[in-house]
Design a protein around this motif. Structure first.
Motif, short mmCIF file in Angstrom:
data_model
loop_
_atom_site.label_atom_id
_atom_site.label_comp_id
_atom_site.label_asym_id
_atom_site.label_seq_id
_atom_site.Cartn_x
_atom_site.Cartn_y
_atom_site.Cartn_z
N SER A 195 0.85 -1.18 0.00
CA SER A 195 0.00 0.00 0.00
C SER A 195 0.89 1.23 0.00
O SER A 195 1.88 1.29 0.73
CB SER A 195 -0.89 -0.01 1.23
N MET A 196 0.52 2.20 -0.80
CA MET A 196 1.29 3.45 -0.85
C MET A 196 0.76 4.47 0.15
O MET A 196 1.31 5.53 0.30
CB MET A 196 1.24 4.03 -2.27
N ASN A 197 -0.32 4.16 0.82
CA ASN A 197 -0.87 5.06 1.84
C ASN A 197 -0.17 4.80 3.17
O ASN A 197 -0.02 3.68 3.58
CB ASN A 197 -2.37 4.82 2.02
N ASN A 198 0.22 5.86 3.83
CA ASN A 198 0.87 5.73 5.12
C ASN A 198 -0.01 6.40 6.15
O ASN A 198 0.09 7.60 6.39
CB ASN A 198 2.27 6.35 5.09
#
Length: 64
Positions: free
Chosen positions: A50-53
C-alpha cells in the motif's frame, strides 16, 4: 560455441536489447511472441504494498 556467443544468446531477449535485436533482424516479432508466451507465470511471487501511510496522519505537523 564461444563464451561471447553464449553471452549474446543469453541477452537475446533482454528488455534493454530487444529493440536493437529486432531492428538488426536477429530476433523476429514471432520469436519475441513465442519467448513471451513461454515465460513462466510468476504472479504467485508478488507482494502487494500500500502506498498510503496512515501513520503520518497527524495534521499538526504538515512540513513536507
Amino acid at each position: 560455441m564461444s563464451a561471447f556467443k553464449k553471452a549474446l544468446d543469453a541477452l537475446k531477449f533482454d528488455k534493454r536489447m530487444i529493440e536493437g535485436n529486432m531492428n538488426r533482424g536477429s530476433v523476429s516479432k514471432e520469436d519475441l511472441e513465442k519467448h513471451l508466451k513461454d515465460l513462466p507465470d510468476m504472479g504467485s511471487n508478488i507482494d502487494l504494498m500500500s502506498m498510503n501511510n496512515d501513520d503520518d496522519s497527524d495534521s499538526s505537523d504538515q512540513t513536507h
